[in-house]
Motif scaffolding. Sequence first.
Motif, mmCIF file in Angstrom:
data_model
loop_
_atom_site.group_PDB
_atom_site.id
_atom_site.type_symbol
_atom_site.label_atom_id
_atom_site.label_comp_id
_atom_site.label_asym_id
_atom_site.label_seq_id
_atom_site.Cartn_x
_atom_site.Cartn_y
_atom_site.Cartn_z
ATOM 1 N N LEU A 9 83.240 -3.254 84.090
ATOM 2 C CA LEU A 9 84.629 -2.871 83.938
ATOM 3 C C LEU A 9 84.988 -1.750 84.903
ATOM 4 O O LEU A 9 86.052 -1.772 85.526
ATOM 5 C CB LEU A 9 84.899 -2.424 82.498
ATOM 6 C CG LEU A 9 86.340 -2.006 82.198
ATOM 7 C CD1 LEU A 9 87.290 -3.158 82.477
ATOM 8 C CD2 LEU A 9 86.483 -1.534 80.775
ATOM 9 N N ASN A 195 95.973 -2.659 77.122
ATOM 10 C CA ASN A 195 95.857 -3.904 77.886
ATOM 11 C C ASN A 195 94.507 -4.056 78.592
ATOM 12 O O ASN A 195 94.262 -5.063 79.235
ATOM 13 C CB ASN A 195 96.992 -4.022 78.909
ATOM 14 C CG ASN A 195 96.949 -2.926 79.964
ATOM 15 O OD1 ASN A 195 96.378 -1.871 79.740
ATOM 16 N ND2 ASN A 195 97.568 -3.179 81.108
ATOM 17 N N TYR A 196 93.612 -3.053 78.478
ATOM 18 C CA TYR A 196 92.288 -3.166 79.074
ATOM 19 C C TYR A 196 91.392 -4.013 78.169
ATOM 20 O O TYR A 196 91.407 -3.861 76.952
ATOM 21 C CB TYR A 196 91.655 -1.780 79.257
ATOM 22 C CG TYR A 196 92.026 -1.085 80.545
ATOM 23 C CD1 TYR A 196 93.345 -1.016 80.966
ATOM 24 C CD2 TYR A 196 91.054 -0.473 81.335
ATOM 25 C CE1 TYR A 196 93.693 -0.356 82.133
ATOM 26 C CE2 TYR A 196 91.391 0.191 82.504
ATOM 27 C CZ TYR A 196 92.721 0.245 82.901
ATOM 28 O OH TYR A 196 93.065 0.891 84.059
ATOM 29 N N GLU A 197 90.602 -4.860 78.804
ATOM 30 C CA GLU A 197 89.646 -5.654 78.042
ATOM 31 C C GLU A 197 88.463 -4.785 77.632
ATOM 32 O O GLU A 197 88.037 -3.899 78.378
ATOM 33 C CB GLU A 197 89.149 -6.835 78.879
ATOM 34 C CG GLU A 197 90.212 -7.858 79.224
ATOM 35 C CD GLU A 197 89.628 -8.991 80.064
ATOM 36 O OE1 GLU A 197 88.722 -9.678 79.562
ATOM 37 O OE2 GLU A 197 90.089 -9.165 81.200
ATOM 38 N N TYR A 199 84.567 -4.770 77.041
ATOM 39 C CA TYR A 199 83.371 -5.542 77.366
ATOM 40 C C TYR A 199 82.158 -4.963 76.651
ATOM 41 O O TYR A 199 81.988 -3.743 76.593
ATOM 42 C CB TYR A 199 83.112 -5.514 78.882
ATOM 43 C CG TYR A 199 84.106 -6.297 79.703
ATOM 44 C CD1 TYR A 199 83.831 -7.604 80.100
ATOM 45 C CD2 TYR A 199 85.316 -5.731 80.088
ATOM 46 C CE1 TYR A 199 84.744 -8.324 80.877
ATOM 47 C CE2 TYR A 199 86.230 -6.438 80.849
ATOM 48 C CZ TYR A 199 85.935 -7.730 81.242
ATOM 49 O OH TYR A 199 86.841 -8.441 81.992
ATOM 50 N N LYS A 211 91.398 2.525 72.098
ATOM 51 C CA LYS A 211 90.268 1.796 72.652
ATOM 52 C C LYS A 211 89.364 2.759 73.418
ATOM 53 O O LYS A 211 89.836 3.521 74.270
ATOM 54 C CB LYS A 211 90.754 0.697 73.606
ATOM 55 C CG LYS A 211 91.384 -0.507 72.926
ATOM 56 C CD LYS A 211 91.718 -1.585 73.956
ATOM 57 C CE LYS A 211 92.211 -2.853 73.276
ATOM 58 N NZ LYS A 211 92.520 -3.917 74.267
#
Length: 318
Positions: A9, A195-197, A199, A211
Amino acid sequence: MARNASNILLQKAKKLKKDEFYTQLVDIESELQYYKVHFKDKTVFCNCDNPKTSNFYKYFVNNFHSLGLKRLIAACYVEQNNSLFEQNNSQKGFYCEYNGDDSTQNIQYFVGDGDFRSRESIELLKQSDIVVTNPPFSLFREYVAQLVRYNKKFLIIGNVNAITYKEIFTLIQGNKAWLGVNLGRGISGFIVPDNYELYGTETRIDSIGQKIISPNNCLWLTNLDNFCRHEDVALSKTYAGNETYYPKYDNYDGINVDRTQDIPIDYQGYMGVPITFLHKFNPNQFEIIKFRKGNDEKDLSINGKCPYFRILIKHKRT
């Protein structure tokens, strides 16, 4: 596997210039506790920080009087909208100055976007003594170069791989910058936008819904003195009688050492050590000779194979 996924990331962030990794207050408190002596009567500039949300700004406001600060400034970049019909304060960068009186925390708007490289931000930089922040991941080289150009004291967060940048390594080799106290898992994680994934398993959502990503591959870089750089690395291994554990390089007159704790106490020649050695580096104990390359200016190799980046060092004391 989780750590690798989190590192992916950060690599994506570098490629896509997604730099929204915000430092948690707990990590700021954990590192800043070792530098309190440096802040008395100083102006601190957090030039990559929204004063409305930044934990750096929050930390210095909360500790303004105990640190004996003279002044605090936090400045925020805001991406510009080029539309002629939307020229308003919401499209401008802004900053806030704090002098210890809560009634003075008024937002002031830049003419431009508030980028740390802008003329307006640089004018504030010139007025400051110490810069403390988490700068844009994708602009780390340029960011540090600016601090050096204006001869500023600093304490900033970066990726461990920043050590491998020629510009950063040169500063460390010249004893003009060094690593802070916390490294890797000593930095517990970063707040990222919704909006960040997320991982891997080393991610979480905290009690207030934020997050958190824990890449475990970040460091503090500074030119403020700390206790770590004055402590000797405790050494117990010897080269004599253990030569097979320390193979010699093909292209440099030196031996390879896989772990900092395995540096032989009795070897007076050149030794290649992992880049994480810099977290334990005492300039009175060791001399940094060179980074990564052998006499042929190719990567150091052993029997034709190259170990991961090595720093060539030598004992200072005989």
